[in-house]
Design a protein around this motif. Structure first.
Motif, PDB file in Angstrom:
ATOM      1  N   LYS A  25      -1.939 -25.232   2.712  1.00 46.76           N
ATOM      2  CA  LYS A  25      -0.510 -25.436   2.817  1.00 46.76           C
ATOM      3  C   LYS A  25       0.365 -25.716   1.630  1.00 46.76           C
ATOM      4  O   LYS A  25       1.110 -24.959   1.460  1.00 46.76           O
ATOM      5  CB  LYS A  25      -0.317 -26.522   3.851  1.00 46.76           C
ATOM      6  CG  LYS A  25       1.336 -26.624   4.425  1.00 46.76           C
ATOM      7  CD  LYS A  25       1.577 -27.673   5.156  1.00 46.76           C
ATOM      8  CE  LYS A  25       3.122 -27.759   5.959  1.00 46.76           C
ATOM      9  NZ  LYS A  25       3.372 -28.434   6.834  1.00 46.76           N
ATOM     10  N   THR A  29       2.805 -23.021  -0.293  1.00 46.04           N
ATOM     11  CA  THR A  29       4.118 -23.726  -0.665  1.00 46.04           C
ATOM     12  C   THR A  29       4.291 -23.290  -2.157  1.00 46.04           C
ATOM     13  O   THR A  29       5.557 -22.925  -2.594  1.00 46.04           O
ATOM     14  CB  THR A  29       4.240 -24.936  -0.384  1.00 46.04           C
ATOM     15  OG1 THR A  29       4.196 -25.410   1.059  1.00 46.04           O
ATOM     16  CG2 THR A  29       5.629 -25.631  -0.784  1.00 46.04           C
ATOM     17  N   ASN A  33       7.249 -20.529  -3.775  1.00 48.03           N
ATOM     18  CA  ASN A  33       8.271 -21.035  -4.755  1.00 48.03           C
ATOM     19  C   ASN A  33       7.869 -20.157  -6.060  1.00 48.03           C
ATOM     20  O   ASN A  33       9.017 -19.778  -6.797  1.00 48.03           O
ATOM     21  CB  ASN A  33       7.907 -22.421  -5.006  1.00 48.03           C
ATOM     22  CG  ASN A  33       8.270 -23.357  -4.033  1.00 48.03           C
ATOM     23  OD1 ASN A  33       9.793 -23.107  -3.585  1.00 48.03           O
ATOM     24  ND2 ASN A  33       7.881 -24.486  -3.690  1.00 48.03           N
TER      25      ASN A  33
END
Length: 104
Positions: A25, A29, A33
């Motif tokens: 996860k 993420t 980004n």
């Protein structure tokens, strides 16, 4: 412009990131980004493509080194962010899009 120089200098620090110990996860993420950061970089440095044919090469023009890998926008989008999705059905996509070799 001093702000652009600072942005590019801070972006160059990503090559020192160690992402191996992150959870799945956290990796997703991080890469989401990174993708948005690279879109911003491309827009600031290259502007927007002037034709629909230039979009394909546009996403291969910006690459960042992270850890021991180099990622283009195309690789991030299709090999990591969308890796769990079905492959696009368009005929040319199998010739234009990279195949995933990442395990996350």
């Amino acid at each position: 412009n001093d702000n652009l120089k600072a942005f590019l200098n801070h972006s160059s620090m990503l090559k020192k990131c160690q992402i191996g110990g992150l959870s799945e996860k956290a990796k997703l993420t991080f890469f989401l980004n990174l993708y948005h950061l690279m879109i911003t970089h491309a827009y600031l440095v290259l502007g927007t493509p002037t034709s629909s044919f230039k979009w394909v090469s546009y996403f291969n023009m910006i690459s960042y080194q992270v850890d021991d890998d180099i990622f283009s926008l195309t690789e991030l989008e299709h090999c990591i962010i969308r890796a769990g999705m079905n492959f696009p059905a368009q005929f040319l996509s199998k010739y234009v899009l990279p195949t995933s070799r990442y395990s996350f």
